[in-house]
Scaffold this motif. Structure first.
Motif, PDB file in Angstrom:
ATOM      1  N   LEU A 150      51.217  21.918  25.632  1.00 41.98           N
ATOM      2  CA  LEU A 150      51.153  22.219  27.235  1.00 41.98           C
ATOM      3  C   LEU A 150      49.935  21.162  27.816  1.00 41.98           C
ATOM      4  N   LEU A 151      48.877  21.134  26.903  1.00 41.73           N
ATOM      5  CA  LEU A 151      48.281  20.437  28.002  1.00 41.73           C
ATOM      6  C   LEU A 151      48.569  18.596  28.222  1.00 41.73           C
ATOM      7  N   LYS A 152      49.517  18.498  27.480  1.00 37.95           N
ATOM      8  CA  LYS A 152      50.360  16.854  27.544  1.00 37.95           C
ATOM      9  C   LYS A 152      51.688  16.996  28.819  1.00 37.95           C
ATOM     10  N   GLN A 153      51.867  17.899  29.152  1.00 35.23           N
ATOM     11  CA  GLN A 153      52.699  18.449  30.513  1.00 35.23           C
ATOM     12  C   GLN A 153      52.163  17.720  31.701  1.00 35.23           C
ATOM     13  N   ASN A 154      52.929  16.821  31.968  1.00 39.47           N
ATOM     14  CA  ASN A 154      52.405  16.455  33.803  1.00 39.47           C
ATOM     15  C   ASN A 154      53.032  17.616  34.603  1.00 39.47           C
ATOM     16  N   ILE A 155      51.636  18.062  34.987  1.00 40.17           N
ATOM     17  CA  ILE A 155      51.473  18.654  36.027  1.00 40.17           C
ATOM     18  C   ILE A 155      51.184  18.704  37.594  1.00 40.17           C
ATOM     19  N   GLU A 156      50.775  17.376  37.581  1.00 41.86           N
ATOM     20  CA  GLU A 156      50.885  16.508  39.245  1.00 41.86           C
ATOM     21  C   GLU A 156      51.050  17.432  39.988  1.00 41.86           C
ATOM     22  N   GLY A 157      52.396  17.565  39.993  1.00 45.50           N
ATOM     23  CA  GLY A 157      52.826  18.262  41.394  1.00 45.50           C
ATOM     24  C   GLY A 157      52.909  19.820  41.795  1.00 45.50           C
ATOM     25  N   PHE A 158      52.199  20.472  40.648  1.00 45.15           N
ATOM     26  CA  PHE A 158      52.189  21.694  40.836  1.00 45.15           C
ATOM     27  C   PHE A 158      50.630  22.124  41.436  1.00 45.15           C
ATOM     28  N   GLY A 159      49.754  20.809  42.281  1.00 40.52           N
ATOM     29  CA  GLY A 159      49.166  21.264  42.955  1.00 40.52           C
ATOM     30  C   GLY A 159      47.755  21.268  41.945  1.00 40.52           C
ATOM     31  N   LYS A 160      46.428  20.836  42.816  1.00 39.19           N
ATOM     32  CA  LYS A 160      44.863  20.830  42.618  1.00 39.19           C
ATOM     33  C   LYS A 160      44.618  22.270  41.459  1.00 39.19           C
ATOM     34  N   LYS A 161      44.651  23.017  41.767  1.00 35.11           N
ATOM     35  CA  LYS A 161      44.551  24.566  41.141  1.00 35.11           C
ATOM     36  C   LYS A 161      44.764  24.797  39.887  1.00 35.11           C
ATOM     37  N   PHE A 162      46.663  24.186  39.761  1.00 38.57           N
ATOM     38  CA  PHE A 162      47.348  23.692  38.300  1.00 38.57           C
ATOM     39  C   PHE A 162      45.943  22.539  37.920  1.00 38.57           C
ATOM     40  N   ILE A 163      45.718  21.734  38.124  1.00 37.19           N
ATOM     41  CA  ILE A 163      45.215  20.267  37.241  1.00 37.19           C
ATOM     42  C   ILE A 163      43.631  20.547  37.453  1.00 37.19           C
ATOM     43  N   THR A 164      42.962  21.608  38.209  1.00 35.90           N
ATOM     44  CA  THR A 164      41.675  22.117  37.100  1.00 35.90           C
ATOM     45  C   THR A 164      41.615  22.987  36.429  1.00 35.90           C
ATOM     46  N   PHE A 165      42.962  23.292  36.213  1.00 36.68           N
ATOM     47  CA  PHE A 165      42.442  24.872  35.199  1.00 36.68           C
ATOM     48  C   PHE A 165      42.926  24.265  34.083  1.00 36.68           C
ATOM     49  N   LYS A 166      44.345  22.446  34.170  1.00 33.01           N
ATOM     50  CA  LYS A 166      43.807  22.494  32.642  1.00 33.01           C
ATOM     51  C   LYS A 166      42.973  21.898  32.314  1.00 33.01           C
ATOM     52  N   LYS A 167      41.824  21.125  33.385  1.00 38.11           N
ATOM     53  CA  LYS A 167      40.788  19.937  33.261  1.00 38.11           C
ATOM     54  C   LYS A 167      40.156  21.139  32.204  1.00 38.11           C
ATOM     55  N   GLY A 168      40.024  22.462  32.685  1.00 36.57           N
ATOM     56  CA  GLY A 168      39.100  23.137  32.359  1.00 36.57           C
ATOM     57  C   GLY A 168      39.402  24.149  30.782  1.00 36.57           C
ATOM     58  N   LEU A 169      40.415  23.834  30.531  1.00 37.09           N
ATOM     59  CA  LEU A 169      41.229  24.202  29.182  1.00 37.09           C
ATOM     60  C   LEU A 169      41.528  22.868  28.826  1.00 37.09           C
ATOM     61  N   VAL A 170      41.010  22.049  28.838  1.00 38.76           N
ATOM     62  CA  VAL A 170      40.836  20.973  27.811  1.00 38.76           C
ATOM     63  C   VAL A 170      39.341  20.437  27.279  1.00 38.76           C
ATOM     64  N   LYS A 171      39.005  20.916  28.540  1.00 33.36           N
ATOM     65  CA  LYS A 171      37.105  21.003  28.182  1.00 33.36           C
ATOM     66  C   LYS A 171      36.423  21.930  26.917  1.00 33.36           C
TER      67      LYS A 171
END
Length: 186
Positions: A150-171
Protein backbone atom coordinates in the motif's frame (compact mmCIF):
# COMPACT_ATOMS: atom_id res chain seq x y z
CA UNK A 1 -3.52 24.63 46.27
CA UNK A 2 -0.26 23.61 47.92
CA UNK A 3 -2.15 21.75 50.66
CA UNK A 4 -4.17 19.82 48.08
CA UNK A 5 -0.98 18.94 46.23
CA UNK A 6 0.69 17.80 49.45
CA UNK A 7 -2.33 15.67 50.40
CA UNK A 8 -2.51 14.08 46.94
CA UNK A 9 1.22 13.35 46.64
CA UNK A 10 1.16 9.88 48.29
CA UNK A 11 -1.56 8.75 45.87
CA UNK A 12 0.27 10.28 42.91
CA UNK A 13 3.47 8.48 43.94
CA UNK A 14 1.59 5.18 44.24
CA UNK A 15 0.06 5.58 40.77
CA UNK A 16 3.48 6.45 39.36
CA UNK A 17 5.01 3.32 40.92
CA UNK A 18 2.21 1.17 39.51
CA UNK A 19 2.77 2.64 36.03
CA UNK A 20 6.53 2.12 36.33
CA UNK A 21 5.96 -1.58 37.07
CA UNK A 22 3.38 -2.10 34.30
CA UNK A 23 4.14 -4.19 31.23
CA UNK A 24 2.18 -1.96 28.82
CA UNK A 25 1.87 1.81 29.16
CA UNK A 26 0.28 4.35 26.84
CA UNK A 27 1.91 7.76 26.54
CA UNK A 28 0.62 10.95 24.97
CA UNK A 29 1.20 14.66 25.30
CA UNK A 30 -0.76 17.75 24.40
CA UNK A 31 0.18 21.41 24.32
CA UNK A 32 -1.69 23.98 26.34
CA UNK A 33 -1.22 27.64 27.06
CA UNK A 34 -1.00 28.83 30.64
CA UNK A 35 -0.50 32.56 31.21
CA UNK A 36 0.52 32.93 27.53
CA UNK A 37 3.24 30.29 27.95
CA UNK A 38 3.16 26.94 26.16
CA UNK A 39 3.14 24.06 28.62
CA UNK A 40 2.68 20.36 27.99
CA UNK A 41 0.16 18.04 29.57
CA UNK A 42 1.53 14.50 29.60
CA UNK A 43 -0.73 11.50 29.95
CA UNK A 44 0.47 8.04 30.98
CA UNK A 45 -2.03 5.25 31.27
CA UNK A 46 -2.39 1.56 31.94
CA UNK A 47 -5.50 -0.58 32.03
CA UNK A 48 -6.26 0.61 35.58
CA UNK A 49 -4.40 3.88 36.18
CA UNK A 50 -3.89 7.22 34.50
CA UNK A 51 -1.34 9.81 35.53
CA UNK A 52 -1.41 13.33 34.16
CA UNK A 53 1.43 15.74 34.75
CA UNK A 54 2.66 19.09 33.46
CA UNK A 55 6.05 19.63 31.86
CA UNK A 56 7.88 22.47 30.15
CA UNK A 57 8.58 20.42 27.04
CA UNK A 58 7.56 17.45 24.96
CA UNK A 59 10.95 15.88 24.43
CA UNK A 60 12.08 12.39 25.41
CA UNK A 61 13.94 13.80 28.42
CA UNK A 62 10.61 14.45 30.16
CA UNK A 63 9.72 10.74 30.22
CA UNK A 64 13.30 9.66 30.88
CA UNK A 65 13.43 11.91 33.95
CA UNK A 66 9.98 10.87 35.18
CA UNK A 67 10.20 7.10 34.61
CA UNK A 68 13.93 6.34 34.32
CA UNK A 69 15.00 2.73 33.81
CA UNK A 70 11.43 1.46 34.05
CA UNK A 71 10.94 2.49 30.40
CA UNK A 72 13.27 -0.36 29.39
CA UNK A 73 10.90 -2.90 30.97
CA UNK A 74 7.66 -1.76 29.35
CA UNK A 75 5.90 -1.84 26.04
CA UNK A 76 5.04 1.74 25.15
CA UNK A 77 1.96 2.57 23.09
CA UNK A 78 2.43 5.99 21.53
CA UNK A 79 1.61 8.23 18.64
CA UNK A 80 4.30 8.94 16.06
CA UNK A 81 5.93 11.86 17.88
CA UNK A 82 9.71 11.57 17.41
CA UNK A 83 10.48 11.90 21.13
CA UNK A 84 9.11 8.41 21.78
CA UNK A 85 11.46 6.85 19.25
CA UNK A 86 14.49 8.31 21.04
CA UNK A 87 13.69 6.27 24.16
CA UNK A 88 14.67 2.68 24.86
CA UNK A 89 11.51 0.73 25.58
CA UNK A 90 11.36 -3.04 25.86
CA UNK A 91 8.90 -2.88 22.98
CA UNK A 92 7.14 -0.07 21.14
CA UNK A 93 3.69 -0.10 19.57
CA UNK A 94 2.34 2.76 17.49
CA UNK A 95 -1.18 3.56 18.65
CA UNK A 96 -3.60 2.21 16.08
CA UNK A 97 -6.40 4.41 17.40
CA UNK A 98 -4.37 7.47 16.41
CA UNK A 99 -3.70 6.02 12.94
CA UNK A 100 -7.32 4.98 12.40
CA UNK A 101 -8.51 8.46 13.41
CA UNK A 102 -6.15 10.04 10.87
CA UNK A 103 -7.26 7.59 8.19
CA UNK A 104 -10.90 8.46 8.87
CA UNK A 105 -10.02 12.13 8.39
CA UNK A 106 -8.26 11.36 5.10
CA UNK A 107 -11.21 9.29 3.89
CA UNK A 108 -13.54 12.21 4.59
CA UNK A 109 -11.09 14.69 3.05
CA UNK A 110 -11.06 12.89 -0.28
CA UNK A 111 -14.01 10.56 -0.81
CA UNK A 112 -12.93 9.72 -4.38
CA UNK A 113 -9.81 7.75 -3.37
CA UNK A 114 -9.71 4.23 -1.91
CA UNK A 115 -6.17 4.16 -0.50
CA UNK A 116 -7.01 5.32 3.03
CA UNK A 117 -9.86 2.80 3.18
CA UNK A 118 -7.52 -0.03 2.19
CA UNK A 119 -5.03 0.94 4.90
CA UNK A 120 -7.89 1.15 7.39
CA UNK A 121 -9.06 -2.35 6.42
CA UNK A 122 -5.54 -3.72 6.85
CA UNK A 123 -5.24 -2.28 10.37
CA UNK A 124 -8.73 -3.48 11.33
CA UNK A 125 -7.97 -6.97 10.01
CA UNK A 126 -4.80 -7.07 12.13
CA UNK A 127 -6.75 -5.99 15.20
CA UNK A 128 -9.35 -8.66 14.49
CA UNK A 129 -6.61 -11.27 14.10
CA UNK A 130 -5.17 -10.35 17.50
CA UNK A 131 -8.60 -10.34 19.15
CA UNK A 132 -9.49 -13.70 17.61
CA UNK A 133 -6.20 -15.25 18.75
CA UNK A 134 -5.34 -13.42 21.99
CA UNK A 135 -2.80 -15.96 23.27
CA UNK A 136 -0.93 -16.58 20.01
CA UNK A 137 2.33 -15.09 18.78
CA UNK A 138 1.38 -13.93 15.30
CA UNK A 139 4.17 -13.29 12.82
CA UNK A 140 3.92 -9.69 11.63
CA UNK A 141 5.98 -10.12 8.44
CA UNK A 142 3.05 -10.72 6.09
CA UNK A 143 1.20 -7.76 7.61
CA UNK A 144 4.19 -5.47 7.01
CA UNK A 145 4.44 -6.75 3.44
CA UNK A 146 0.79 -5.90 2.85
CA UNK A 147 1.38 -2.44 4.30
CA UNK A 148 4.49 -2.01 2.13
CA UNK A 149 2.40 -2.77 -0.98
CA UNK A 150 0.00 0.00 0.00
CA UNK A 151 2.87 2.36 0.76
CA UNK A 152 4.30 1.76 -2.73
CA UNK A 153 1.15 3.10 -4.34
CA UNK A 154 1.34 6.55 -5.87
CA UNK A 155 -0.91 8.87 -3.89
CA UNK A 156 0.64 12.16 -5.06
CA UNK A 157 -2.66 13.30 -6.56
CA UNK A 158 -4.55 12.98 -3.27
CA UNK A 159 -2.91 16.00 -1.65
CA UNK A 160 -0.25 16.97 0.86
CA UNK A 161 -1.98 15.51 3.93
CA UNK A 162 -1.99 12.07 2.34
CA UNK A 163 1.69 12.34 1.45
CA UNK A 164 2.58 13.49 4.98
CA UNK A 165 0.61 10.61 6.51
CA UNK A 166 2.20 8.08 4.16
CA UNK A 167 5.71 9.35 5.02
CA UNK A 168 4.85 9.00 8.71
CA UNK A 169 3.78 5.39 8.15
CA UNK A 170 7.01 4.65 6.32
CA UNK A 171 9.02 5.97 9.27
CA UNK A 172 7.18 3.91 11.87
CA UNK A 173 6.21 0.84 9.81
CA UNK A 174 8.26 -1.52 12.01
CA UNK A 175 6.23 -0.48 15.08
CA UNK A 176 2.71 -0.74 13.66
CA UNK A 177 2.16 -4.49 13.96
CA UNK A 178 4.24 -5.27 17.08
CA UNK A 179 1.04 -6.05 18.98
CA UNK A 180 0.58 -9.15 16.84
CA UNK A 181 3.75 -10.79 18.13
CA UNK A 182 2.86 -10.16 21.76
CA UNK A 183 -0.06 -12.05 23.30
CA UNK A 184 -2.59 -9.88 25.06
CA UNK A 185 -1.50 -9.17 28.62
CA UNK A 186 -3.98 -9.19 31.47
Amino acid sequence: MNEAKRNAQPVIDKIKEYIKSSAVVGFDESGLYCNKRLDWAWITQTVYYTLLFRADGRGSKVLADKFGDSLERMTAVTDRHSAYFALHFLNHQVCLAHLLRELQYLSELNTEQEWSGKVTCLFREAIHERNTNPNDVINKVSWIERLDNLLKQNIEGFGKKFITFKKGLVKCRDYIFNFLENPILD
